[in-house]
Motif scaffolding. Structure first.
Motif, PDB file in Angstrom:
ATOM      1  N   THR A 188       6.430  13.660  18.106  1.00 30.10           N
ATOM      2  CA  THR A 188       6.141  15.062  17.802  1.00 30.10           C
ATOM      3  C   THR A 188       5.680  15.194  16.352  1.00 30.10           C
ATOM      4  N   PRO A 189       4.849  16.190  16.051  1.00 27.38           N
ATOM      5  CA  PRO A 189       4.451  16.408  14.650  1.00 27.38           C
ATOM      6  C   PRO A 189       5.644  16.614  13.732  1.00 27.38           C
ATOM      7  N   HIS A 190       6.727  17.222  14.255  1.00 28.72           N
ATOM      8  CA  HIS A 190       7.929  17.426  13.436  1.00 28.72           C
ATOM      9  C   HIS A 190       8.510  16.078  12.983  1.00 28.72           C
ATOM     10  N   THR A 191       8.552  15.109  13.904  1.00 34.23           N
ATOM     11  CA  THR A 191       9.065  13.781  13.548  1.00 34.23           C
ATOM     12  C   THR A 191       8.195  13.116  12.495  1.00 34.23           C
ATOM     13  N   ILE A 192       6.880  13.239  12.648  1.00 33.07           N
ATOM     14  CA  ILE A 192       5.971  12.658  11.652  1.00 33.07           C
ATOM     15  C   ILE A 192       6.217  13.284  10.290  1.00 33.07           C
ATOM     16  N   GLY A 193       6.314  14.630  10.256  1.00 33.50           N
ATOM     17  CA  GLY A 193       6.541  15.311   8.987  1.00 33.50           C
ATOM     18  C   GLY A 193       7.876  14.951   8.355  1.00 33.50           C
ATOM     19  N   LYS A 194       8.890  14.740   9.186  1.00 37.15           N
ATOM     20  CA  LYS A 194      10.220  14.393   8.671  1.00 37.15           C
ATOM     21  C   LYS A 194      10.178  13.079   7.905  1.00 37.15           C
ATOM     22  N   TRP A 195       9.597  12.018   8.516  1.00 37.66           N
ATOM     23  CA  TRP A 195       9.627  10.709   7.865  1.00 37.66           C
ATOM     24  C   TRP A 195       8.580  10.605   6.764  1.00 37.66           C
ATOM     25  N   ARG A 196       7.498  11.358   6.864  1.00 37.86           N
ATOM     26  CA  ARG A 196       6.554  11.426   5.738  1.00 37.86           C
ATOM     27  C   ARG A 196       7.262  12.020   4.525  1.00 37.86           C
ATOM     28  N   GLY A 197       7.992  13.130   4.755  1.00 39.93           N
ATOM     29  CA  GLY A 197       8.697  13.773   3.650  1.00 39.93           C
ATOM     30  C   GLY A 197       9.803  12.913   3.067  1.00 39.93           C
ATOM     31  N   ARG A 198      10.522  12.193   3.954  1.00 38.73           N
ATOM     32  CA  ARG A 198      11.592  11.323   3.472  1.00 38.73           C
ATOM     33  C   ARG A 198      11.036  10.224   2.574  1.00 38.73           C
ATOM     34  N   TYR A 199       9.867   9.687   2.944  1.00 40.40           N
ATOM     35  CA  TYR A 199       9.296   8.617   2.110  1.00 40.40           C
ATOM     36  C   TYR A 199       8.804   9.176   0.771  1.00 40.40           C
ATOM     37  N   VAL A 200       8.151  10.338   0.810  1.00 38.55           N
ATOM     38  CA  VAL A 200       7.653  10.935  -0.436  1.00 38.55           C
ATOM     39  C   VAL A 200       8.806  11.217  -1.389  1.00 38.55           C
ATOM     40  N   ALA A 201       9.952  11.652  -0.831  1.00 39.05           N
ATOM     41  CA  ALA A 201      11.077  12.028  -1.680  1.00 39.05           C
ATOM     42  C   ALA A 201      11.879  10.830  -2.180  1.00 39.05           C
ATOM     43  N   ARG A 202      12.048   9.814  -1.315  1.00 47.18           N
ATOM     44  CA  ARG A 202      12.990   8.747  -1.672  1.00 47.18           C
ATOM     45  C   ARG A 202      12.416   7.348  -1.542  1.00 47.18           C
ATOM     46  N   GLY A 203      11.151   7.227  -1.155  1.00 44.76           N
ATOM     47  CA  GLY A 203      10.559   5.911  -1.028  1.00 44.76           C
ATOM     48  C   GLY A 203      11.095   5.162   0.178  1.00 44.76           C
TER      49      GLY A 203
END
Length: 360
Positions: free
Chosen positions: A59-74
């Protein structure tokens, strides 16, 4: 104009990119972690969440979740966070050790690991080994078969057959045709003991053979109805007789497209002469070694499981009567077998499988 919030730009360092790519290739990587690595790698190319979600079947929500997690914490943001409860009693090193042993070694006295043998080797409990295997979808006790077709016309035949399944021609009937040969009439040496409360059905382990017969079947892929007949022998003569049966059963205004395997009885001069005299018949052959592409094989599997596996027949005639009764019963309430994979999806999956074999 684009709608929604703009995507946060992502820049991957060479170290992070190498680690993420290794996670996607390494067989011992958990499936969830490999998926998150693919999300980040795709996001770094500037691809939209919707396109990544469609390609990875998420789902797009799942993509956005892990994209955001990487941007925030690598990289750390892609790892599972600690959960509440008692502290872990098994370390990451122990888990990795069990996985490595399972994938790369064999016990000295067996062809595969059991939970008991692995527990003794790794110094853990059986329940711990079982949990690790479940978490990483490892099942050493199971084995499946495969065969890669060597047909030089494999791609052309796949596209031809799948095209008939997904987009059958107008004013035509598509039939998946094959023979289930050498069906044995087996009878148990002693009477069957039926099921009772607290007792499963029982039968003797040995049996008596009473001859064999052959089932010729043509599955209508649209309706699920089956044209079938039985013959004691399996030759071109019997196959020709079956073609005549199909010819009589199908209205003359329809063309007939038959999906067949490459068995010799389907290609004899006698069959060719008959086809020349009946131009409405068109033969389409599955690739050599790819019988799974013939939908009638699925019908054979159901027939074997539901009617033959636990039956007993005292004569070939009794067996043939059972087959005819099953044909009549299923045709009274037919269920189509629906083909879902496109030719491109099959070829892409096969390409990935071959690439995996080459890297092992």
């Amino acid at each position: 104009m684009p709608r929604g919030r703009p995507l946060t730009p992502m820049m991957l360092s060479a170290v992070d990119r190498a680690l993420l790519e290794r996670w996607t290739r390494r067989q011992t990587t958990a499936n969830a972690l490999a998926t998150r690595a693919r999300i980040v790698l795709a996001s770094a190319t500037g691809e939209s969440n919707e396109r990544i979600a469609a390609r990875l079947k998420l789902t797009p929500h799942t993509i956005g979740k892990w994209r955001g997690r990487y941007v925030a914490r690598g990289i750390e943001g892609l790892l599972d966070e600690p959960r509440p409860g008692a502290p872990r009693s098994v370390s990451d090193e122990q888990v990795d050790h069990v996985i490595t042993l399972t994938l790369d070694t064999l016990p000295a006295d067996a062809t595969h690991w059991s939970t008991r043998a692995m527990a003794q080797r790794a110094g853990l409990s059986q329940s711990t080994v079982s949990r690790i295997w479940r978490a990483f979808a490892l099942q050493p006790h199971r084995s499946e078969t495969f065969k890669i077709s060597k047909d030089p016309l494999f791609i052309e035949k796949v596209r031809d057959v799948v095209g008939l399944y997904l987009n059958p021609p107008d004013r035509a009937l598509v039939l998946a045709v094959d023979e289930k040969s050498q069906i044995q009439a087996l009878d148990r040496t002693q009477p069957l003991l039926p099921m009772r409360p607290g007792q499963v059905e029982r039968h003797t382990h040995d049996y008596v053979r009473h001859g064999t017969t052959n089932l010729f079947a043509a599955l209508d892929i649209k309706t699920g109805r089956v044209i079938g007949e039985v013959h004691r022998r399996h030759r071109a003569t019997e196959f020709l007789h079956f073609l005549q049966t199909i010819d009589a059963a199908v209205p003359g205004k329809l063309d007939v497209h038959l999906i067949l395997d490459n068995y010799g009885t389907h290609k004899t001069p006698k069959i060719h002469r008959w086809l020349v005299r009946h131009p409405r018949f068109h033969l389409h052959f599955t690739p050599t070694g790819a019988s799974w592409m013939n939908l009638v094989e699925s019908w054979f599997s159901v027939f074997t499981r539901k009617r033959l596996k636990r039956s007993a027949h005292r004569s070939t005639r009794d067996l043939e009567r059972t087959i005819r009764e099953y044909l009549a019963t299923t045709n009274a309430n037919p269920t189509p077998f629906v083909w879902t994979k496109t030719a491109d999806e099959i070829l892409e999956r096969l390409g990935l499988f071959c690439k995996q074999l080459l890297t092992q």
